[in-house]
Design a protein around this motif. Structure first.
Motif, PDB file in Angstrom:
ATOM      1  N   UNK B 184       0.840  -1.038   0.133  1.00  0.00           N
ATOM      2  CA  UNK B 184      -0.402  -0.125   0.408  1.00  0.00           C
ATOM      3  C   UNK B 184       1.433   1.332  -0.179  1.00  0.00           C
ATOM      4  N   UNK B 185       2.234   1.004   0.353  1.00  0.00           N
ATOM      5  CA  UNK B 185       2.871   2.726   0.378  1.00  0.00           C
ATOM      6  C   UNK B 185       3.016   3.079  -0.565  1.00  0.00           C
ATOM      7  N   UNK B 186       3.278   2.049  -2.165  1.00  0.00           N
ATOM      8  CA  UNK B 186       3.022   2.808  -3.168  1.00  0.00           C
ATOM      9  C   UNK B 186       1.850   3.457  -4.185  1.00  0.00           C
ATOM     10  N   UNK B 187       0.090   3.378  -3.653  1.00  0.00           N
ATOM     11  CA  UNK B 187      -0.451   4.248  -3.358  1.00  0.00           C
ATOM     12  C   UNK B 187      -0.622   5.869  -3.745  1.00  0.00           C
ATOM     13  N   UNK B 188       0.645   5.978  -2.573  1.00  0.00           N
ATOM     14  CA  UNK B 188       0.005   7.585  -2.769  1.00  0.00           C
ATOM     15  C   UNK B 188       1.365   7.977  -3.571  1.00  0.00           C
ATOM     16  N   UNK B 189       2.576   7.347  -3.894  1.00  0.00           N
ATOM     17  CA  UNK B 189       3.028   8.212  -4.504  1.00  0.00           C
ATOM     18  C   UNK B 189       2.069   7.516  -5.997  1.00  0.00           C
ATOM     19  N   UNK B 190       2.232   6.758  -6.375  1.00  0.00           N
ATOM     20  CA  UNK B 190       0.946   6.145  -8.102  1.00  0.00           C
ATOM     21  C   UNK B 190       0.591   7.513  -8.057  1.00  0.00           C
ATOM     22  N   UNK B 191      -0.627   7.798  -7.035  1.00  0.00           N
ATOM     23  CA  UNK B 191      -1.821   9.008  -7.055  1.00  0.00           C
ATOM     24  C   UNK B 191      -1.213  10.213  -7.785  1.00  0.00           C
ATOM     25  N   UNK B 192       0.257  10.256  -6.764  1.00  0.00           N
ATOM     26  CA  UNK B 192       0.265  11.783  -6.782  1.00  0.00           C
ATOM     27  C   UNK B 192       0.691  11.982  -8.374  1.00  0.00           C
ATOM     28  N   UNK B 193       2.171  10.571  -9.012  1.00  0.00           N
ATOM     29  CA  UNK B 193       2.437  11.180  -9.939  1.00  0.00           C
ATOM     30  C   UNK B 193       1.045  11.062 -11.755  1.00  0.00           C
ATOM     31  N   UNK B 194      -0.061   9.950 -11.297  1.00  0.00           N
ATOM     32  CA  UNK B 194      -0.938   9.962 -12.114  1.00  0.00           C
ATOM     33  C   UNK B 194      -1.455  11.485 -11.814  1.00  0.00           C
ATOM     34  N   UNK B 195      -1.683  12.238 -10.896  1.00  0.00           N
ATOM     35  CA  UNK B 195      -2.370  13.707 -11.196  1.00  0.00           C
ATOM     36  C   UNK B 195      -1.758  14.559 -11.913  1.00  0.00           C
ATOM     37  N   UNK B 196      -0.261  14.050 -11.147  1.00  0.00           N
ATOM     38  CA  UNK B 196       0.364  15.459 -12.112  1.00  0.00           C
ATOM     39  C   UNK B 196       0.211  15.271 -13.772  1.00  0.00           C
ATOM     40  N   UNK B 197       0.582  14.634 -13.777  1.00  0.00           N
ATOM     41  CA  UNK B 197       0.161  13.319 -15.442  1.00  0.00           C
ATOM     42  C   UNK B 197      -0.886  14.175 -16.177  1.00  0.00           C
ATOM     43  N   UNK B 198      -1.942  13.642 -15.597  1.00  0.00           N
ATOM     44  CA  UNK B 198      -3.345  13.905 -15.916  1.00  0.00           C
ATOM     45  C   UNK B 198      -3.633  15.773 -16.036  1.00  0.00           C
ATOM     46  N   UNK B 199      -2.853  16.115 -15.026  1.00  0.00           N
ATOM     47  CA  UNK B 199      -3.327  17.344 -15.309  1.00  0.00           C
ATOM     48  C   UNK B 199      -2.254  18.595 -16.378  1.00  0.00           C
ATOM     49  N   UNK B 200      -1.133  17.504 -16.182  1.00  0.00           N
ATOM     50  CA  UNK B 200      -0.167  18.311 -17.116  1.00  0.00           C
ATOM     51  C   UNK B 200      -0.656  18.422 -19.211  1.00  0.00           C
ATOM     52  N   UNK B 201      -1.528  16.784 -19.104  1.00  0.00           N
ATOM     53  CA  UNK B 201      -2.038  16.002 -20.359  1.00  0.00           C
ATOM     54  C   UNK B 201      -3.321  17.140 -20.857  1.00  0.00           C
ATOM     55  N   UNK B 202      -3.644  17.667 -19.662  1.00  0.00           N
ATOM     56  CA  UNK B 202      -5.095  18.559 -19.719  1.00  0.00           C
ATOM     57  C   UNK B 202      -4.317  19.759 -20.326  1.00  0.00           C
ATOM     58  N   UNK B 203      -3.136  20.819 -19.017  1.00  0.00           N
ATOM     59  CA  UNK B 203      -2.906  21.991 -19.847  1.00  0.00           C
ATOM     60  C   UNK B 203      -2.006  21.751 -21.029  1.00  0.00           C
ATOM     61  N   UNK B 204      -1.490  20.812 -21.559  1.00  0.00           N
ATOM     62  CA  UNK B 204      -1.212  20.861 -23.284  1.00  0.00           C
ATOM     63  C   UNK B 204      -2.236  20.610 -24.493  1.00  0.00           C
ATOM     64  N   UNK B 205      -3.120  19.747 -23.803  1.00  0.00           N
ATOM     65  CA  UNK B 205      -4.058  19.947 -24.967  1.00  0.00           C
ATOM     66  C   UNK B 205      -4.484  21.066 -25.325  1.00  0.00           C
TER      67      UNK B 205
END
Lengths: 177, 223
Positions: B184-205
């Motif tokens: 479960x220790x990877x859940x928080x960092x994964x969520x952080x990383x996926x959020x960064x990727x998601x937000x940057x996808x929207x900004x780039x689009x």
């Protein structure tokens, strides 16, 4: 926290299905007739995406079989060593956007070779869990509506993947190094 | 005598063509690189074999989608007829009217996009794909050029390829399988990383959208 999230994951589909059907009955929608009417589209969509999937999946299978990805990983290894990125996670970074099953296979290799608590296992897990197979999504979604001119969609997908890799490396460095 | 800007304009035209038709080049170069490097590595036989296995795999993937696709499209039809999709669309309108500013704020696509996002967030890839395809079909209705992706489609695709997910269920299952002590220790960092990727996808689009709008205006001036 994880337990709650797992519970939601388990219950969300049954709740969605029950809500939709119950609302339909209350609103006097002929649910069986409407269901079958909508479901007819399933076959057409699947057939429609085949040409797009064949183009993308065959090209990527050929690339993986040629050993080009290992070659690229070898070329990039000295550069990435400077950023404290283990060499065995490199193929995963390259394959992640191209092939879902390929990425899963590489991740299993890393996890089995490196052991459960290796740094590279953690980094690989975060990279795999935080992104989606860009080319598969593009082929399926655009294929379903017959679009072959994708404009900037691939750039957005690949740049987001790249930012995801950078973020995964940074976060992993902060938390586990 | 041609003006010195002639070459610049030709160059711009080539760039514009390349940006809009890159899928042809990606397809071409993937195959050329595979054959050349395969031959150099002595793996040409593997490359040839992979054509067969790859083609077979694509059809398998498509066929395996039929059943689950039919099921969710059926449920979606009921949801549409009973007004649930419209209700969801109204609920998230304040956010989506800024993101998807080229389609009407009450378009049925918005409801489908919301369903797709929810399914993705909970790691339900089987349900997310039919919702996403439904959303694409609705977006296609608003699209002027039927063979070309609209800005809304590119944004929606960007959001999907970023793969936003609350819990990475598949990864967790593998980690537990190999005896990872504290998966479960990877859940928080994964969520952080996926959020960064998601937000940057929207900004780039959105950045690409702004860029392509300017480009179209310029092209109109030129012609």
């Amino acid at each position: 926290m994880t337990k709650i999230l797992n519970l939601i994951s388990l219950w969300i589909l049954p709740v969605i299905i029950l809500t939709v059907l119950t609302c339909g009955i209350i609103k006097k929608v002929p649910v069986y007739e409407e269901f079958t009417k909508g479901a007819k589209g399933g076959f057409q969509v699947a057939v429609k995406i085949i040409p797009y999937l064949v183009a993308v999946i065959v090209a990527i299978s050929m690339l993986r079989a040629s050993g080009a990805i290992e070659l690229l990983a070898q070329l990039l290894a000295p550069v990435l060593a400077k950023f404290n990125i283990p060499a065995d996670t490199l193929p995963l970074m390259i394959v992640r956007s191209l092939s879902g099953s390929g990425a899963l296979g590489i991740f299993s290799d890393i996890a089995n070779n490196g052991g459960a608590d290796a740094y590279s296992t953690k980094l690989a897990a975060i990279m795999l869990g935080s992104s989606e197979t860009t080319f598969y999504v593009l082929a399926v979604y655009f294929g379903a509506v017959g679009i072959s001119k994708l404009r900037y969609a691939v750039w957005v997908g690949l740049l987001a993947d790249f930012i995801g890799i950078v973020a995964a490396v940074s976060v992993c460095n902060l938390m586990f190094a | 005598m041609q003006s010195p800007f002639f070459m610049v304009r030709v160059f711009k035209k080539i760039c514009f063509y390349a940006i809009n038709n890159y899928m042809n080049y990606i397809f071409y170069f993937l195959i050329v690189i595979s054959v050349v490097i395969g031959a150099v590595n002595g793996k040409l036989q593997d490359v040839v074999n992979s054509i067969m296995t790859g083609a077979e795999l694509s059809v398998k993937v498509a066929i395996s989608l039929i059943g689950i696709m039919a099921f969710w499209l059926g449920i979606m039809e009921i949801a549409k007829k009973s007004g649930i999709i419209d209700f969801i669309a109204k609920l998230i309108k304040p956010v989506t009217k800024h993101l998807f500013n080229e389609i009407p704020p009450d378009a049925p696509a918005i409801g489908d996009i919301a369903m797709n996002f929810t399914a993705n967030a909970f790691g339900l890839a089987n349900a997310a794909t039919p919702f996403g395809i439904k959303a694409m079909e609705e977006l296609q209705k608003e699209n002027d050029k039927k063979d070309t992706a609209s800005n809304s489609m590119c944004l929606f695709l960007g959001m999907n390829t970023a793969g936003f997910q609350l819990v990475p269920t598949t990864v967790l299952a593998i980690l537990i399988g190999i005896g990872y002590k504290n998966p479960t220790e990877i859940i928080a960092p994964t969520l952080l990383v996926t959020t960064i990727a998601f937000v940057s996808a929207i900004i780039m689009a959105k950045l690409f959208q702004g860029f392509s709008v300017k480009k179209e205006v310029k092209n109109d001036e030129n012609s």
